[in-house]
Every structure is written in C-alpha cells, then in structure tokens.
Design a protein around this motif. Sequence first.
Motif, mmCIF file in Angstrom:
data_model
loop_
_atom_site.group_PDB
_atom_site.id
_atom_site.type_symbol
_atom_site.label_atom_id
_atom_site.label_comp_id
_atom_site.label_asym_id
_atom_site.label_seq_id
_atom_site.Cartn_x
_atom_site.Cartn_y
_atom_site.Cartn_z
ATOM 1 N N LEU A 255 -69.123 -50.767 14.888
ATOM 2 C CA LEU A 255 -69.140 -49.427 15.337
ATOM 3 C C LEU A 255 -70.439 -48.678 15.445
ATOM 4 O O LEU A 255 -70.742 -48.102 16.364
ATOM 5 C CB LEU A 255 -68.327 -48.613 14.160
ATOM 6 N N ALA A 256 -71.462 -49.156 14.621
ATOM 7 C CA ALA A 256 -72.650 -48.727 14.632
ATOM 8 C C ALA A 256 -73.335 -49.202 16.078
ATOM 9 O O ALA A 256 -73.994 -48.106 16.537
ATOM 10 C CB ALA A 256 -73.447 -49.220 13.444
ATOM 11 N N TRP A 257 -73.128 -50.290 16.405
ATOM 12 C CA TRP A 257 -73.667 -50.726 17.772
ATOM 13 C C TRP A 257 -73.199 -49.752 19.092
ATOM 14 O O TRP A 257 -73.956 -49.310 19.896
ATOM 15 C CB TRP A 257 -73.498 -52.141 18.333
ATOM 16 N N ARG A 258 -71.917 -49.308 18.711
ATOM 17 C CA ARG A 258 -71.418 -48.624 19.811
ATOM 18 C C ARG A 258 -71.857 -47.064 19.765
ATOM 19 O O ARG A 258 -72.075 -46.432 20.684
ATOM 20 C CB ARG A 258 -69.725 -48.186 19.717
ATOM 21 N N VAL A 259 -72.076 -46.561 18.499
ATOM 22 C CA VAL A 259 -72.780 -45.149 18.548
ATOM 23 C C VAL A 259 -74.226 -45.166 18.768
ATOM 24 O O VAL A 259 -74.605 -44.067 19.620
ATOM 25 C CB VAL A 259 -72.762 -44.668 16.747
ATOM 26 N N THR A 260 -74.847 -46.227 18.808
ATOM 27 C CA THR A 260 -76.116 -46.125 19.269
ATOM 28 C C THR A 260 -76.277 -46.102 20.770
ATOM 29 O O THR A 260 -77.387 -45.550 21.090
ATOM 30 C CB THR A 260 -76.988 -47.709 18.840
ATOM 31 N N ARG A 261 -75.273 -46.569 21.487
ATOM 32 C CA ARG A 261 -75.422 -46.277 23.041
ATOM 33 C C ARG A 261 -75.283 -44.804 23.150
ATOM 34 O O ARG A 261 -75.638 -44.251 24.375
ATOM 35 C CB ARG A 261 -74.251 -47.104 23.573
ATOM 36 N N LEU A 262 -74.491 -43.931 22.344
ATOM 37 C CA LEU A 262 -74.346 -42.599 22.532
ATOM 38 C C LEU A 262 -75.563 -41.739 22.430
ATOM 39 O O LEU A 262 -75.888 -40.671 22.730
ATOM 40 C CB LEU A 262 -73.016 -42.014 21.789
ATOM 41 N N ARG A 263 -76.372 -42.350 21.075
ATOM 42 C CA ARG A 263 -77.592 -41.574 20.788
ATOM 43 C C ARG A 263 -78.769 -41.884 21.369
ATOM 44 O O ARG A 263 -79.111 -43.038 21.704
ATOM 45 C CB ARG A 263 -77.715 -41.732 19.076
ATOM 46 N N GLY A 264 -79.893 -41.155 21.467
ATOM 47 C CA GLY A 264 -81.158 -41.714 21.981
ATOM 48 C C GLY A 264 -82.197 -42.250 21.028
ATOM 49 O O GLY A 264 -82.865 -42.907 21.253
ATOM 50 N N GLY A 265 -81.873 -41.866 19.889
ATOM 51 C CA GLY A 265 -82.577 -42.585 18.821
ATOM 52 C C GLY A 265 -82.091 -42.135 17.646
ATOM 53 O O GLY A 265 -81.286 -41.637 17.177
#
Length: 145
Positions: free
Chosen positions: A56-66
């Motif tokens: 889930l964290a890897w998916r969220v990182t794609r949505l956030r810039g940093g």
Amino acid sequence: MKRNLYAALAGATFGLGLLLSGMTDTLKVQGWLDLFGAWDPTLAFVMAGAILPMALAWRVTRLRGGSVLGTAFPTKPDVRLDPNLIVGSIFFGAGWALAGLCPGPAMATATFSGAGGLLFLLAMVAGMVAAPALKTRIARLGAAA
C-alpha cells in the motif's frame, strides 16, 4: 532535528512491533525454521502484516511528490539476482538460523537479553563494518588473477 525525531519514532514503532509480535524471542524465530519439528507458523502472520502495508505504501508514493520531510522517496529495489544479493542472503539466513535473530530484533533485544545478545549485536556490527573492505579486497584479488 525533525528528521531525527521521525527516525526515532519509526524505530520505536518498529521495535514495539517486534516485541508485540514475539519476534525478539529467538525460540519463536527458530521454531519458524524448524519445518520438521515443532514448527511455529507465527512468523508468516508477521511477514504478511508487513508486506500488505508496504504494498500500500508503494502505491501511495506514486501519488505524492515527496515525503513529509520534503525529500524524494527511495526508488524500488532492483529485482535482479546478483552475487551480492545471493551471498548476503546466505549469510543473513545462516545467522538468522543459528542465532534466531536478524538485525532489527538483535538491536531490540540487546538491552534485555544479557551478554549473549550484546555479543551477537557487536559481532553483527563488526561484520557490517568489515564487509565493504572485504568486498573491495576480494574484487582486487579477482581482478589481479
């Protein structure tokens, strides 16, 4: 300062998770590895409990810039099997099987497991410090041959 606070919070959360899951108990970890004896499947639930949130964290990182700290997220690890990964995995697994500890639990138990836990932690750190120099020396010997 803020970075150190987040690092301490993450480390404390990780350590608490190790304690609550029983992964600081060397007999429980060795029980997971004892397939033909008193096998203990508890570690499978701990691993699943780590893999699912990380996916889930890897998916969220794609949505956030940093990150919250404003730094870039690390890239996904390489999936290729190279000699470093294979040899490192062998040593990690051997140490885990013999001692029932890996780096996280070793640090968590060093404060309450007595001299044996502290000795394991010191040996582990010495190996981590020596590994880069040993790797360089082996590469030089291989190139000279």
